[in-house]
Write a protein that holds these residues in place. Structure first.
Motif, short mmCIF file in Angstrom:
data_model
loop_
_atom_site.label_atom_id
_atom_site.label_comp_id
_atom_site.label_asym_id
_atom_site.label_seq_id
_atom_site.Cartn_x
_atom_site.Cartn_y
_atom_site.Cartn_z
N ASP A 1 -5.72 17.72 -0.50
CA ASP A 1 -4.87 16.85 -1.18
C ASP A 1 -4.17 15.92 -0.34
O ASP A 1 -4.13 14.50 -0.47
CB ASP A 1 -3.71 17.60 -2.08
N VAL A 2 -3.75 16.57 0.77
CA VAL A 2 -3.02 15.36 1.92
C VAL A 2 -3.96 14.58 2.47
O VAL A 2 -3.84 13.53 2.74
CB VAL A 2 -2.59 16.56 2.95
N ARG A 3 -5.22 15.21 2.93
CA ARG A 3 -6.25 14.41 3.28
C ARG A 3 -6.80 13.25 2.23
O ARG A 3 -6.91 11.97 2.52
CB ARG A 3 -7.43 14.91 3.72
N GLY A 4 -6.63 13.42 1.06
CA GLY A 4 -6.91 12.48 -0.24
C GLY A 4 -5.79 11.38 -0.16
O GLY A 4 -6.20 10.13 -0.30
N LEU A 5 -4.33 11.82 0.11
CA LEU A 5 -3.65 10.94 0.04
C LEU A 5 -3.68 9.92 1.14
O LEU A 5 -3.57 8.76 0.99
CB LEU A 5 -2.05 11.68 0.14
N ARG B 1 4.98 12.83 1.21
CA ARG B 1 6.21 12.06 0.29
C ARG B 1 7.28 11.92 1.14
O ARG B 1 7.89 10.78 0.88
CB ARG B 1 6.39 13.01 -0.80
N ALA B 2 7.70 12.84 1.93
CA ALA B 2 9.11 12.32 2.61
C ALA B 2 8.91 11.20 3.67
O ALA B 2 9.55 10.37 3.68
CB ALA B 2 9.52 13.60 3.54
N MET B 3 7.73 10.93 4.27
CA MET B 3 7.23 9.92 5.28
C MET B 3 7.14 8.77 4.34
O MET B 3 7.59 7.64 4.96
CB MET B 3 6.07 10.29 5.94
N ALA C 1 0.66 -1.16 0.06
CA ALA C 1 0.05 -0.04 -0.01
C ALA C 1 0.76 1.27 -0.08
O ALA C 1 0.74 2.22 -0.74
CB ALA C 1 -0.93 -0.07 1.04
N VAL C 2 1.93 1.40 0.51
CA VAL C 2 2.59 2.63 0.97
C VAL C 2 3.22 2.71 -0.30
O VAL C 2 3.35 3.95 -0.92
CB VAL C 2 3.74 2.28 1.98
N SER D 1 2.67 2.12 8.86
CA SER D 1 1.62 2.60 7.61
C SER D 1 0.30 3.26 8.11
O SER D 1 -0.33 4.13 7.57
CB SER D 1 1.24 1.02 6.71
N ALA D 2 -0.24 2.42 9.18
CA ALA D 2 -1.36 2.99 9.97
C ALA D 2 -1.27 4.36 10.39
O ALA D 2 -2.00 5.14 10.09
CB ALA D 2 -1.89 2.18 10.82
N VAL D 3 -0.13 4.65 10.98
CA VAL D 3 0.06 6.03 11.39
C VAL D 3 0.45 7.06 10.26
O VAL D 3 -0.22 8.02 10.37
CB VAL D 3 1.55 6.09 12.37
N LEU D 4 0.93 6.75 9.29
CA LEU D 4 1.16 7.74 8.04
C LEU D 4 -0.19 7.88 7.36
O LEU D 4 -0.55 9.06 7.13
CB LEU D 4 1.68 7.11 6.87
N ALA D 5 -1.25 6.81 7.36
CA ALA D 5 -2.50 7.01 6.81
C ALA D 5 -3.45 8.05 7.77
O ALA D 5 -4.08 8.94 7.34
CB ALA D 5 -3.24 5.78 6.69
N MET D 6 -3.43 7.63 8.94
CA MET D 6 -4.16 8.56 10.04
C MET D 6 -3.75 9.90 10.22
O MET D 6 -4.57 10.85 10.24
CB MET D 6 -4.32 7.75 11.38
N ARG D 7 -2.39 10.25 10.29
CA ARG D 7 -1.72 11.68 10.34
C ARG D 7 -2.05 12.37 9.06
O ARG D 7 -2.59 13.44 9.25
CB ARG D 7 -0.37 11.39 10.51
N SER D 8 -2.13 11.43 7.97
CA SER D 8 -2.50 12.49 6.61
C SER D 8 -4.00 12.78 6.86
O SER D 8 -4.47 13.88 6.34
CB SER D 8 -2.08 11.60 5.39
#
Length: 601
Positions: A181-185, A260-262, A128-129, A240-247
């Motif tokens: 866009d960040v939320r969409g990512l 992108r950096a994350m 996914a990432v 991966s979950a942290v990246l999705a939830m923070r975005s």
């Protein structure tokens, strides 16, 4: 004689034409094949270009219900045409924009593969990432150019045959911005991890039925909060979950560049990433397209992206595909003259290399490779010897942070010891305590003599050469509103600030604009994390680099407070609080939250 209708026809908004499979549009050039969703004012279709015999994607743009034509459709078309200047494998290439009296059609290259809905029917969290790398790259480049990608619906996204998420049906609405866009990512990543879509669908989505359907709505708990992907999905990695939830949060991460950096950090090294291979200018022949995404071979990259930049530039007219040569490339069979056979000669063969020269090159490469292997083996042995004694599950970044804190404490202790020994009164520790008490008394006296300095505005700031952006500037004034319950926060980073190769940026600052130029003698700062910072004077509110400012002092937050006494104050109208080290929020998670800043003069 019948009664006439006095209402002019132009006062009645026209009904958008009904689209159906098999229908012909744009003067019969495009034959509609399958519907892929849509929303109010937009419809997404797969179609066949009858002139060039290829499959394309069509985004039909119409006025919103109740609008007089062309209404908002003109703005959508203009914003979408601007995306022709974004070169990334995460964005389908815009071939043509056809404008009509009541709207228009955006024609883009067709992305072979499957819809997002079909892809997440059987989620694969392990990939996914990697799948969202190109999409985050496209959003970052758009943000850098002052544009918006428009990631607002699962219908817009398709996955390539090698598993990359791509914005396949662009159509930038007026109510989206870089933060959406960040939320969409985050939403796309959440869907890939769990198989469910976590955001509300755009208005009017129900009127457009995608051929593959849509992902189901994400599960929410009793407090109507989104369920964490590690709970909602199976086999989802915590990072991966942290990246999705923070975005998805929209405040913890406010920049696509940070996402992108994350993603890059999550994937490890990202060789040949799209950002590293962006073309310098459009209209250049050859392979000046987007770069190679993680896990993508050079052959795949060339085959899918060849000619991506051919003649697109920043055109605002229609027929981008035929009159500007944009029809050339991996998914096209037409050259400049429309001859399908010309595509076979897209690349010019290089002249053969002299055998002796080639032999010497191989010898040099073999020698360098052997040396590199030896160095890597030696480094691995050293690390195993140094770290292999006791198993430590603490992330390496957190270990390094602890080591740095210990080293800093050691340096401070070494600096203080000679001063205590050099007092010459033989009092030892008692003398040191007396000096500390005297310093505290001096600080209290200095603060009592000082008066508050008024601050007119506060913004976030970073050097022009830094990665990302100066995030969350809108909440920066909270630090001078006198209310400790309000605050300004940085994004959450996976690595600590610094100048080393692993650091994303050297720091971030709060630029305080004063009512007039005055001497600041004391700065008090309240923060939740144990952050370190510098106090600097600036001649302008937006200096180009840190070298354009003057360092006045430094501080470290302890127990939520820090006080910096400035021994040599300078008259300045702009004061920069430059954060050089973030607090630790968790494993490989660093951020800073500042609630109050007070200046005294």
């Amino acid at each position: 004689m019948g009664q006439s209708n006095d209402v002019p026809a132009r006062d009645v908004p026209p009904t958008p034409p009904r689209l159906a499979a098999g229908g012909l549009v744009a003067g019969g050039r495009y034959e509609l094949l399958r519907q892929h969703g849509g929303m109010s004012g937009q419809a997404f279709w797969e179609a066949r270009d009858r002139r060039l015999d290829r499959t394309v994607a069509l985004t039909f743009v119409d006025p919103l219900p109740g609008e007089q034509p062309p209404g908002s459709a003109t703005g959508v078309l203009d914003r979408t045409v601007a995306l022709t200047g974004v070169y990334s494998d995460g964005l389908a290439r815009v071939l043509d924009v056809i404008r009509g009296r009541a709207g228009g059609i955006v024609v883009t290259e067709w992305i072979p593969g499957q819809s997002l809905a079909a892809a997440v029917a059987a989620p694969d969290p392990d990939s996914a990432v990697r799948a969202v790398w190109g999409l985050s790259d496209a959003a970052t480049i758009s943000e850098e150019k002052g544009l918006v990608l428009g990631l607002d619906s699962p219908d817009r996204v398709r996955l390539t045959e090698d598993g990359r998420a791509v914005l396949a049906f662009p159509g930038v609405r007026a109510d989206v911005d870089s933060r959406s866009d960040v939320r969409g990512l985050g939403a796309v990543l959440y869907a890939l991890l769990t198989g469910a879509w976590p955001m509300d669908l755009p208005e009017g989505s129900d009127a457009h039925g995608p051929v593959d359907g849509r992902p189901g709505a994400a599960e929410r708990d009793d407090d109507d909060e989104l369920v964490d992907p590690t709970v909602a999905g199976s086999g989802v990695a915590p990072d991966s979950a942290v990246l999705a939830m923070r975005s998805l949060d929209g405040t913890a991460v406010s920049s696509a560049d940070t996402v992108r950096a994350m993603v890059a950090s999550e994937l490890g090294s990202v060789p040949g990433s799209p950002s590293a291979a962006r073309p310098a200018a459009a209209g250049v022949g050859g392979t000046a397209g987007s770069g190679q995404a993680p896990g993508q071979s050079a052959g795949q990259s060339a085959g899918q992206s060849a000619g991506r930049s051919a003649g697109l530039g920043s055109s605002t007219g229609s027929d981008l595909g035929t009159t500007r040569g944009a029809d050339r490339g991996a998914n096209s069979g037409a050259g400049a003259s429309g001859d399908a056979s010309d595509s076979e000669h897209w690349f010019t063969a290089a002249e053969p290399t002299d055998p002796d020269v080639q032999k010497r090159r191989w010898q040099i490469m073999a020698g360098v490779s052997a040396a590199a292997v030896v160095a890597i083996v030696m480094l691995a042995v050293w690390m195993l010897g140094a770290l292999g004694g006791d198993r430590n599950d603490t992330p390496l970044s957190a270990q390094l942070d602890a080591i740095e804190r210990a080293a800093q404490a050691s340096r401070e202790s070494a600096t203080a010891s000679p001063q205590a020994e050099g007092s010459g009164d033989g009092s030892g520790a008692s003398g040191s305590d007396n000096e500390d008490d005297a310093e505290k008394d001096d600080a209290a006296e200095k603060k009592a003599d000082a008066s508050p300095i008024e601050v007119s505005t506060v913004t976030s700031w970073q050097p022009a050469a830094s990665n990302g952006n100066a995030e969350n500037s809108g909440s920066a004034p909270n630090v001078v509103d006198g209310d400790p319950s309000t605050s300004w926060s940085t994004d959450t980073y996976r690595d600590q600030f610094g100048t080393g190769p692993g650091a994303f940026k050297p720091g971030i600052g709060l630029m305080l604009t004063l009512d007039e130029a005055v001497e600041v003698r004391v700065l008090e700062l309240s923060a939740e994390e144990d952050i370190r910072f510098e106090v600097r004077a600036s001649e302008s509110a937006n200096p180009t680099s840190l070298d354009d400012t003057t360092r006045l002092g430094s501080g470290r937050v302890s127990d939520g407070e820090a006080t910096v006494e400035i021994d040599a104050p300078e008259e300045a109208e702009y004061i920069l609080v430059w954060i050089t080290r973030l607090g630790t929020a968790g494993p490989q998670a660093y951020n800073a939250t500042v609630s109050e800043v007070e200046l005294l003069g």
